[in-house]
Design a protein around this motif. Structure first.
Motif, PDB file in Angstrom:
ATOM      1  N   GLU A   1      34.281  71.045  14.244  1.00 23.16           N
ATOM      2  CA  GLU A   1      33.817  69.790  13.643  1.00 23.16           C
ATOM      3  C   GLU A   1      34.505  69.556  12.303  1.00 23.16           C
ATOM      4  O   GLU A   1      34.887  68.431  11.985  1.00 23.16           O
ATOM      5  N   TYR A   2      34.683  70.605  11.543  1.00 19.78           N
ATOM      6  CA  TYR A   2      35.353  70.500  10.251  1.00 19.78           C
ATOM      7  C   TYR A   2      36.774  69.956  10.421  1.00 19.78           C
ATOM      8  O   TYR A   2      37.228  69.116   9.639  1.00 19.78           O
ATOM      9  N   PHE A   3      37.468  70.451  11.443  1.00 24.51           N
ATOM     10  CA  PHE A   3      38.847  70.018  11.685  1.00 24.51           C
ATOM     11  C   PHE A   3      38.933  68.760  12.549  1.00 24.51           C
ATOM     12  O   PHE A   3      40.022  68.248  12.786  1.00 24.51           O
ATOM     13  N   GLY A   4      37.792  68.269  13.023  1.00 30.54           N
ATOM     14  CA  GLY A   4      37.790  67.070  13.851  1.00 30.54           C
ATOM     15  C   GLY A   4      38.464  67.295  15.194  1.00 30.54           C
ATOM     16  O   GLY A   4      39.206  66.436  15.670  1.00 30.54           O
ATOM     17  N   MET A   5      38.188  68.443  15.784  1.00 31.11           N
ATOM     18  CA  MET A   5      38.796  68.767  17.067  1.00 31.11           C
ATOM     19  C   MET A   5      37.766  69.324  18.027  1.00 31.11           C
ATOM     20  O   MET A   5      36.676  69.714  17.616  1.00 31.11           O
ATOM     21  N   THR A   6      38.117  69.317  19.292  1.00 32.28           N
ATOM     22  CA  THR A   6      37.240  69.874  20.318  1.00 32.28           C
ATOM     23  C   THR A   6      37.461  71.379  20.424  1.00 32.28           C
ATOM     24  O   THR A   6      38.467  71.908  19.921  1.00 32.28           O
ATOM     25  N   LEU A   7      36.557  72.050  21.098  1.00 33.31           N
ATOM     26  CA  LEU A   7      36.738  73.476  21.362  1.00 33.31           C
ATOM     27  C   LEU A   7      38.029  73.710  22.142  1.00 33.31           C
ATOM     28  O   LEU A   7      38.773  74.648  21.870  1.00 33.31           O
ATOM     29  N   SER A   8      38.281  72.835  23.099  1.00 40.47           N
ATOM     30  CA  SER A   8      39.493  72.952  23.916  1.00 40.47           C
ATOM     31  C   SER A   8      40.741  72.882  23.040  1.00 40.47           C
ATOM     32  O   SER A   8      41.677  73.673  23.216  1.00 40.47           O
ATOM     33  N   GLU A   9      40.756  71.961  22.102  1.00 46.52           N
ATOM     34  CA  GLU A   9      41.906  71.831  21.211  1.00 46.52           C
ATOM     35  C   GLU A   9      42.051  73.060  20.310  1.00 46.52           C
ATOM     36  O   GLU A   9      43.161  73.500  20.031  1.00 46.52           O
ATOM     37  N   PHE A  10      40.937  73.604  19.863  1.00 46.48           N
ATOM     38  CA  PHE A  10      40.996  74.800  19.011  1.00 46.48           C
ATOM     39  C   PHE A  10      41.625  75.963  19.758  1.00 46.48           C
ATOM     40  O   PHE A  10      42.460  76.681  19.217  1.00 46.48           O
ATOM     41  N   PHE A  11      41.221  76.131  21.009  1.00 43.31           N
ATOM     42  CA  PHE A  11      41.711  77.273  21.771  1.00 43.31           C
ATOM     43  C   PHE A  11      43.068  77.039  22.426  1.00 43.31           C
ATOM     44  O   PHE A  11      43.664  77.958  22.955  1.00 43.31           O
ATOM     45  N   ASP A  12      43.569  75.814  22.387  1.00 47.56           N
ATOM     46  CA  ASP A  12      44.889  75.505  22.921  1.00 47.56           C
ATOM     47  C   ASP A  12      45.907  75.689  21.804  1.00 47.56           C
ATOM     48  O   ASP A  12      46.228  74.756  21.077  1.00 47.56           O
ATOM     49  N   ILE A  13      46.408  76.894  21.667  1.00 46.71           N
ATOM     50  CA  ILE A  13      47.314  77.250  20.576  1.00 46.71           C
ATOM     51  C   ILE A  13      48.580  76.402  20.583  1.00 46.71           C
ATOM     52  O   ILE A  13      49.132  76.084  19.543  1.00 46.71           O
ATOM     53  N   ASP A  14      49.027  76.009  21.745  1.00 43.41           N
ATOM     54  CA  ASP A  14      50.279  75.268  21.853  1.00 43.41           C
ATOM     55  C   ASP A  14      50.146  73.800  21.497  1.00 43.41           C
ATOM     56  O   ASP A  14      51.143  73.098  21.369  1.00 43.41           O
ATOM     57  N   SER A  15      48.934  73.319  21.336  1.00 44.46           N
ATOM     58  CA  SER A  15      48.718  71.895  21.075  1.00 44.46           C
ATOM     59  C   SER A  15      48.666  71.619  19.580  1.00 44.46           C
ATOM     60  O   SER A  15      47.768  72.065  18.894  1.00 44.46           O
ATOM     61  N   SER A  16      49.658  70.882  19.094  1.00 50.79           N
ATOM     62  CA  SER A  16      49.619  70.455  17.702  1.00 50.79           C
ATOM     63  C   SER A  16      49.459  68.946  17.618  1.00 50.79           C
ATOM     64  O   SER A  16      49.299  68.390  16.550  1.00 50.79           O
ATOM     65  N   TYR A  17      49.480  68.269  18.753  1.00 52.19           N
ATOM     66  CA  TYR A  17      49.374  66.814  18.779  1.00 52.19           C
ATOM     67  C   TYR A  17      48.096  66.334  18.118  1.00 52.19           C
ATOM     68  O   TYR A  17      48.115  65.423  17.313  1.00 52.19           O
ATOM     69  N   SER A  18      46.981  66.958  18.441  1.00 52.37           N
ATOM     70  CA  SER A  18      45.709  66.498  17.902  1.00 52.37           C
ATOM     71  C   SER A  18      45.669  66.624  16.380  1.00 52.37           C
ATOM     72  O   SER A  18      45.104  65.776  15.708  1.00 52.37           O
ATOM     73  N   LEU A  19      46.256  67.661  15.840  1.00 55.45           N
ATOM     74  CA  LEU A  19      46.278  67.829  14.390  1.00 55.45           C
ATOM     75  C   LEU A  19      47.111  66.726  13.737  1.00 55.45           C
ATOM     76  O   LEU A  19      46.731  66.181  12.707  1.00 55.45           O
ATOM     77  N   LYS A  20      48.235  66.411  14.335  1.00 55.99           N
ATOM     78  CA  LYS A  20      49.068  65.334  13.808  1.00 55.99           C
ATOM     79  C   LYS A  20      48.342  64.008  13.888  1.00 55.99           C
ATOM     80  O   LYS A  20      48.383  63.201  12.961  1.00 55.99           O
ATOM     81  N   MET A  21      47.676  63.771  15.017  1.00 53.42           N
ATOM     82  CA  MET A  21      46.950  62.514  15.208  1.00 53.42           C
ATOM     83  C   MET A  21      45.816  62.409  14.194  1.00 53.42           C
ATOM     84  O   MET A  21      45.621  61.352  13.591  1.00 53.42           O
ATOM     85  N   ASN A  22      45.078  63.472  13.992  1.00 51.31           N
ATOM     86  CA  ASN A  22      43.991  63.449  13.016  1.00 51.31           C
ATOM     87  C   ASN A  22      44.511  63.200  11.614  1.00 51.31           C
ATOM     88  O   ASN A  22      43.892  62.473  10.828  1.00 51.31           O
ATOM     89  N   SER A  23      45.654  63.760  11.284  1.00 49.33           N
ATOM     90  CA  SER A  23      46.246  63.544   9.976  1.00 49.33           C
ATOM     91  C   SER A  23      46.617  62.066   9.790  1.00 49.33           C
ATOM     92  O   SER A  23      46.363  61.488   8.727  1.00 49.33           O
TER      93      SER A  23
END
Length: 82
Positions: free
Chosen positions: A55-77
């Motif tokens: 919740e702090y990072f604005g991501m789902t559990l799936s996104e947290f555990f998907d090490i290869d996914s950086s898209y969501s972090l870029k999108m949130n930024s």
């Protein structure tokens, strides 16, 4: 993903956000050393703890555990900048 992977993922996400472990701990309502203890392997986060972290990072559990996914972090930024 094992305990070391979780600690590393948490550390990477926190550093990308440029926030201290202490400040993040306090922001999610935990004791000041909570995040540091996870990152150093002194403690393991509970499921509730991982949910707070996500919740702090604005991501789902799936996104947290998907090490290869950086898209969501870029999108949130981008969203936060807007």
């Amino acid at each position: 993903m094992n305990e070391k992977d979780i600690a590393l993922r948490l550390s990477q996400l926190r550093k990308k956000r440029d926030v201290s472990a202490r400040d993040m701990s306090l922001s999610i309502g935990q004791n000041p050393s909570y995040i540091n203890n996870i990152e150093t392997g002194k403690t393991k986060p509970s499921l509730d703890g991982i949910i707070l972290i996500c919740e702090y990072f604005g991501m789902t559990l799936s996104e947290f555990f998907d090490i290869d996914s950086s898209y969501s972090l870029k999108m949130n930024s981008i969203i936060n900048d807007l």
